[in-house]
Design an enzyme around this catalytic site. Structure first.
Site: not given
Ligand SMILES: Cc1cc2nc3c(=O)[nH]c(=O)nc-3n(C[C@H](O)[C@H](O)[C@H](O)COP(=O)(O)OP(=O)(O)OC[C@H]3O[C@@H](n4cnc5c(N)ncnc54)[C@H](O)[C@@H]3O)c2cc1C
Ligand SMILES: NC(=O)c1ccc[n+]([C@@H]2O[C@H](COP(=O)([O-])OP(=O)(O)OC[C@H]3O[C@@H](n4cnc5c(N)ncnc54)[C@H](OP(=O)(O)O)[C@@H]3O)[C@@H](O)[C@H]2O)c1
Length: 374
Positions: A155-156, A332, A372, A374
């Site tokens: 988790y960021s 992100c 980044e 996902y």
């Protein structure tokens, strides 16, 4: 860490905080808050988010590198932020995780939002030092279908290094509850996201890390920082922006341009909107804020307002900024956004006779294009 003061503090919704936490947090609010930020649920029915700044650009922003129409601007070699001193990685590994305690867990999307996103704060007692842009691992309680402990999920980190209470003793996350229907028509709940969103204040949680250097902030306080986030991809940018606009640091005073593009499905799922608006009030010349609300807004052609659709409205300006060697782009969130953003950049670069793929490689090498997804 250099001494720093926090000029915004979190007000905890009383219904969700533990008695232990309430007393501690309220004293923090009173003593250090110049302005305060409440975690409130977005109210359904409020007006849709709109482009907040109407194309205004701080007068200090100018392209510093000029180019002929046929060659890509030359990038200046810089010291890598990845070699920055004092950045901790992997202090806690899955076999010996840090046990943090949940201090606060509050839903930050409205009742009518598609899906739930929660903001949570964990105690670290300063034992899990991290930088803005890093992530932590969470090992959910319980065992998997093979009887083994669950694997960690990343988790960021959504708080600045000082943390939401300004004492460098907490870490915050912004987590979307994953629920989907599988091919058999069954409702499936994601293991870790549901574990986290259901955590009650006082509960223990196994944390690993911190990890990641891709999303570390540039050191230059005069840089232009363009932040592109979808959904919970906002997490590292909240962390950057708190450091830039809510905190006082001896060795860092942001005086560049921060430009945030945030893409969410509905206005009731706009994350941390009040905080960002407060930042804009504090630093109107240094902060630009643009929302893309995909299920409520369209462009002039009637197309769905994705983050790249909103960016396209500022295409020329963005391209000029990307020619400067002190502009840093951070992306992100959803993987799909990367291609959408590349598509608009290809056409912009082509207008200057530049091949975007080659240019992006140079930007990446210079740590000016940081992704980044996902
Ligand atoms: C560097 C990094 C940072 C991240 N930061 C954040 C963050 O800040 N906030 C955040 O919320 N998440 C973040 N994530 C995602 C997070 O790590 C988890 O993947 C996410 O929370 C889901 O985990 P889970 O345990 O709930 O789901 P799991 O139990 O692991 O289930 C996920 C699996 O379910 C399946 N699945 C998911 N959706 C569907 C669907 N619609 N249809 C069919 N199958 C499906 C897929 O197989 C998927 O792998 C980050 C990921 C990375 C790599
Ligand atoms: N560092 C990381 O890797 C990291 C960090 C944080 C989060 N994440 C991941 O990022 C994702 C964020 O999901 P979320 O559920 O929080 O987001 P969300 O609230 O659903 O918002 C995502 C937004 O992006 C839009 N979108 C969908 N496809 C897109 C595309 N191709 N291009 C641009 N925009 C697009 C969505 O629009 P519509 O829904 O209307 O189509 C929606 O407006 C999750 O998968 C999370 O696990 C990754």
């Amino acid at each position: 860490m250099a001494s720093a003061a926090v000029t915004a503090a979190v007000i905890l919704p009383s219904s969700k905080s533990s008695p232990l936490l309430s007393s501690r947090a309220s004293s923090i609010c009173i003593s250090s808050a110049e302005s305060s930020v409440a975690f409130q649920r977005a109210r359904p029915g409020r007006s849709a988010a709109s482009s907040a700044n109407g194309g205004r650009l701080a007068s200090s922003v100018r392209a510093q590198v000029t180019t002929t129409s046929t060659e890509a601007p030359v990038k200046v070699e810089k010291v890598s932020k990845k070699n920055e001193e004092g950045v901790v990685t992997n202090k806690y590994k899955p076999k010996s995780p840090y046990i943090g305690r949940c201090l606060l867990n509050t839903r930050i999307t409205g009742d009518d939002a598609p899906g739930e996103t929660w903001h949570m704060v964990f105690s670290t007692e300063g034992e899990l030092p991290y930088r803005e842009g890093q992530s932590v691992g969470v090992i959910p309680d319980g065992i998997d279908k093979n009887g083994k402990p669950h694997k960690l999920r990343l988790y960021s980190i959504a708080s600045s290094a000082l943390g939401d209470f300004g004492d460098s003793k907490t870490v915050s996350l912004c987590v979307k509850r994953l629920v989907y229907t599988n091919d058999q028509g069954e409702i499936v709940k994601g293991v870790c996201s549901n574990f986290l969103c259901d955590l009650k204040p006082g509960a223990d949680v196994k944390l690993t890390g911190p990890v990641g250097k891709e999303m570390l902030m540039p050191k230059d306080p005069n840089a232009t920082i363009i932040m592109l986030g979808t959904g919970t991809g906002i997490a590292p940018f909240r962390s950057f922006l708190w450091k830039m606009f809510f905190e006082k640091h001896e060795d860092y005073k942001f005086n560049g341009l921060a430009w945030l593009f945030l893409g969410v499905p509905t206005s009731s799922s706009l994350l941390y909107k009040e905080e960002f608006e407060k930042m804009k009030e504090k630093a109107p010349d240094n902060f630009r804020l643009d929302f893309a609300v995909s299920r409520e807004q369209t462009n002039e052609k009637g197309e769905k307002m994705y983050i790249q659709t909103r960016m396209a409205q500022y295409a020329e300006e963005l391209w000029e900024l990307l020619k400067k060697d002190d502009t840093y782009v951070y992306m992100c969130g959803l993987k799909g956004m990367e291609k959408g953003i590349d598509d608009i950049m290809v056409s912009l670069a082509a207008k200057d006779g530049i091949d975007w793929t080659t240019y992006k490689k140079e930007l990446k090498r210079a740590e000016q294009w940081n992704v980044e997804v996902y």
